[in-house]
Write a protein that holds these residues in place. Sequence first.
Motif, PDB file in Angstrom:
ATOM      1  N   GLU A 105       0.827  -1.202   0.000  1.00 25.52           N
ATOM      2  CA  GLU A 105       0.000   0.000   0.000  1.00 25.52           C
ATOM      3  C   GLU A 105       0.863   1.254   0.000  1.00 25.52           C
ATOM      4  N   ARG A 106       0.263   2.354  -0.394  1.00 27.40           N
ATOM      5  CA  ARG A 106       0.966   3.634  -0.402  1.00 27.40           C
ATOM      6  C   ARG A 106       1.554   3.892   0.982  1.00 27.40           C
ATOM      7  N   GLY A 107       2.838   4.274   0.981  1.00 28.34           N
ATOM      8  CA  GLY A 107       3.517   4.552   2.238  1.00 28.34           C
ATOM      9  C   GLY A 107       4.249   3.379   2.834  1.00 28.34           C
ATOM     10  N   CYS A 108       4.164   2.206   2.205  1.00 29.51           N
ATOM     11  CA  CYS A 108       4.747   1.005   2.795  1.00 29.51           C
ATOM     12  C   CYS A 108       5.564   0.197   1.798  1.00 29.51           C
ATOM     13  N   GLY A 109       6.454  -0.610   2.343  1.00 30.45           N
ATOM     14  CA  GLY A 109       7.193  -1.572   1.554  1.00 30.45           C
ATOM     15  C   GLY A 109       7.948  -0.946   0.411  1.00 30.45           C
ATOM     16  N   MET A 110       7.687  -1.420  -0.808  1.00 33.77           N
ATOM     17  CA  MET A 110       8.396  -0.940  -1.980  1.00 33.77           C
ATOM     18  C   MET A 110       7.614   0.129  -2.736  1.00 33.77           C
ATOM     19  N   SER A 111       6.422   0.481  -2.230  1.00 33.62           N
ATOM     20  CA  SER A 111       5.684   1.619  -2.777  1.00 33.62           C
ATOM     21  C   SER A 111       6.267   2.908  -2.206  1.00 33.62           C
ATOM     22  N   ASP A 112       5.871   4.046  -2.767  1.00 24.71           N
ATOM     23  CA  ASP A 112       6.419   5.330  -2.317  1.00 24.71           C
ATOM     24  C   ASP A 112       6.072   5.610  -0.864  1.00 24.71           C
ATOM     25  N   TRP A 113       7.090   6.052  -0.116  1.00 29.62           N
ATOM     26  CA  TRP A 113       6.897   6.478   1.269  1.00 29.62           C
ATOM     27  C   TRP A 113       6.674   7.986   1.267  1.00 29.62           C
ATOM     28  N   THR A 114       5.493   8.407   0.978  1.00 26.37           N
ATOM     29  CA  THR A 114       5.202   9.832   0.891  1.00 26.37           C
ATOM     30  C   THR A 114       4.267  10.235   2.015  1.00 26.37           C
ATOM     31  N   PRO A 115       4.754  11.007   3.002  1.00 24.77           N
ATOM     32  CA  PRO A 115       3.866  11.461   4.078  1.00 24.77           C
ATOM     33  C   PRO A 115       2.759  12.338   3.504  1.00 24.77           C
ATOM     34  N   GLY A 116       1.643  12.347   4.165  1.00 19.70           N
ATOM     35  CA  GLY A 116       0.533  13.172   3.713  1.00 19.70           C
ATOM     36  C   GLY A 116      -0.696  12.915   4.549  1.00 19.70           C
ATOM     37  N   ALA A 117      -1.834  13.361   4.075  1.00 21.27           N
ATOM     38  CA  ALA A 117      -3.081  13.153   4.794  1.00 21.27           C
ATOM     39  C   ALA A 117      -3.405  11.659   4.851  1.00 21.27           C
ATOM     40  N   PRO A 118      -4.060  11.213   5.915  1.00 22.31           N
ATOM     41  CA  PRO A 118      -4.443   9.800   5.993  1.00 22.31           C
ATOM     42  C   PRO A 118      -5.260   9.398   4.766  1.00 22.31           C
ATOM     43  N   PRO A 119      -4.982   8.249   4.175  1.00 23.63           N
ATOM     44  CA  PRO A 119      -5.729   7.812   2.990  1.00 23.63           C
ATOM     45  C   PRO A 119      -7.175   7.499   3.339  1.00 23.63           C
ATOM     46  N   THR A 120      -8.016   7.484   2.331  1.00 21.98           N
ATOM     47  CA  THR A 120      -9.432   7.174   2.494  1.00 21.98           C
ATOM     48  C   THR A 120      -9.743   5.808   1.895  1.00 21.98           C
ATOM     49  N   LEU A 121     -10.934   5.297   2.188  1.00 22.06           N
ATOM     50  CA  LEU A 121     -11.348   4.023   1.611  1.00 22.06           C
ATOM     51  C   LEU A 121     -11.449   4.126   0.096  1.00 22.06           C
ATOM     52  N   ASP A 122     -11.928   5.260  -0.406  1.00 17.43           N
ATOM     53  CA  ASP A 122     -11.972   5.463  -1.859  1.00 17.43           C
ATOM     54  C   ASP A 122     -10.581   5.374  -2.465  1.00 17.43           C
ATOM     55  N   GLN A 123      -9.600   5.927  -1.777  1.00 15.44           N
ATOM     56  CA  GLN A 123      -8.230   5.906  -2.286  1.00 15.44           C
ATOM     57  C   GLN A 123      -7.667   4.497  -2.266  1.00 15.44           C
ATOM     58  N   TRP A 124      -7.903   3.776  -1.193  1.00 18.85           N
ATOM     59  CA  TRP A 124      -7.434   2.389  -1.124  1.00 18.85           C
ATOM     60  C   TRP A 124      -8.063   1.552  -2.241  1.00 18.85           C
ATOM     61  N   ALA A 125      -9.357   1.730  -2.473  1.00 14.09           N
ATOM     62  CA  ALA A 125     -10.024   0.965  -3.532  1.00 14.09           C
ATOM     63  C   ALA A 125      -9.524   1.376  -4.909  1.00 14.09           C
ATOM     64  N   SER A 126      -9.233   2.661  -5.085  1.00 17.33           N
ATOM     65  CA  SER A 126      -8.684   3.135  -6.355  1.00 17.33           C
ATOM     66  C   SER A 126      -7.312   2.526  -6.610  1.00 17.33           C
ATOM     67  N   ASP A 127      -6.498   2.403  -5.561  1.00 12.33           N
ATOM     68  CA  ASP A 127      -5.175   1.775  -5.707  1.00 12.33           C
ATOM     69  C   ASP A 127      -5.323   0.302  -6.084  1.00 12.33           C
ATOM     70  N   LEU A 128      -6.276  -0.378  -5.460  1.00  9.66           N
ATOM     71  CA  LEU A 128      -6.541  -1.778  -5.823  1.00  9.66           C
ATOM     72  C   LEU A 128      -6.965  -1.878  -7.281  1.00  9.66           C
ATOM     73  N   GLU A 129      -7.792  -0.959  -7.720  1.00  9.91           N
ATOM     74  CA  GLU A 129      -8.239  -0.953  -9.115  1.00  9.91           C
ATOM     75  C   GLU A 129      -7.060  -0.805 -10.065  1.00  9.91           C
ATOM     76  N   LEU A 130      -6.116   0.053  -9.729  1.00 20.58           N
ATOM     77  CA  LEU A 130      -4.931   0.237 -10.570  1.00 20.58           C
ATOM     78  C   LEU A 130      -4.155  -1.061 -10.733  1.00 20.58           C
ATOM     79  N   VAL A 131      -4.000  -1.785  -9.631  1.00 16.12           N
ATOM     80  CA  VAL A 131      -3.233  -3.033  -9.672  1.00 16.12           C
ATOM     81  C   VAL A 131      -3.987  -4.099 -10.462  1.00 16.12           C
ATOM     82  N   VAL A 132      -5.294  -4.209 -10.251  1.00 16.75           N
ATOM     83  CA  VAL A 132      -6.079  -5.179 -11.031  1.00 16.75           C
ATOM     84  C   VAL A 132      -5.982  -4.854 -12.519  1.00 16.75           C
TER      85      VAL A 132
END
Length: 249
Positions: free
Chosen positions: A60-87
């Motif tokens: 997920e954004r901010g973890c592991g090998m994805s970008d570690w970019t501080p910012g506002a806490p992510p939302t459920l819409d954002q998490w689902a959008s990231d999943l959509e990108l990967v699918v």
Amino acid sequence: VRYVTARDGTRLAWAEAGTGPVVVKAANWMTHLEYEWSSPVWKHWLQFFSTNFRFVRFDERGCGMSDWTPGAPPTLDQWASDLELVVDAARPAEPVTLLGISQGAATCIHYALQHPERVARLILYGGYAHGAFKRDVPDAAVAHRAMVDLVRVAWARDNPTFRQVFTSRFIPGGTHEQLEWYNDLCLKTTTGEIAASLLEARGHMDIAASLADVRVPTLVLHARNDQVVPVSEGRFLASHIPGAEFVEP
């Protein structure tokens, strides 16, 4: 390991292994695509799924090998959008099975509501509809707030005492090897500031009102002695998702 770029410019690392029906695991707390292959906690999961399926996962954004970019806490819409990108990047030929662990369960549910034609089934393990700030559990919000604050200030300290307290909640019956690996994972996968932001977002999450609209076959699994997410949350998911099956190992 490959990368996709979200609309806000965040690069998300994803990977796949194996062949067969596609299983996509939504990102969950504390992952690292490469480090997990040697994990005494997660290695057997990776081996099973990659042996029997085409297994797709991402950090997920901010973890592991994805970008570690501080910012506002992510939302459920954002998490689902990231999943959509990967699918989309994986380009499955048929509807996929979504595997949601912990917070990843809500992400999978949200994605399935948006794209029911792309989801064959849901497997939800240790998931929840209500974040800790939204549960009708005595002191749950107080305890979660204390954990968020401690993560922010004590995550990277040389003394591993705090990380040991944090780790023991996730694998309370873990071996010494498992606890040590998870302690190291904390430092390898993100910063204290980002971890606190992610915990904050999880605490406020609430997808309860949407569960009745799920229209894909769903299996809910939840350990009865889960120290992080009470088993009542797993039962809530199963009782409010039409036709869901519940297993309590």
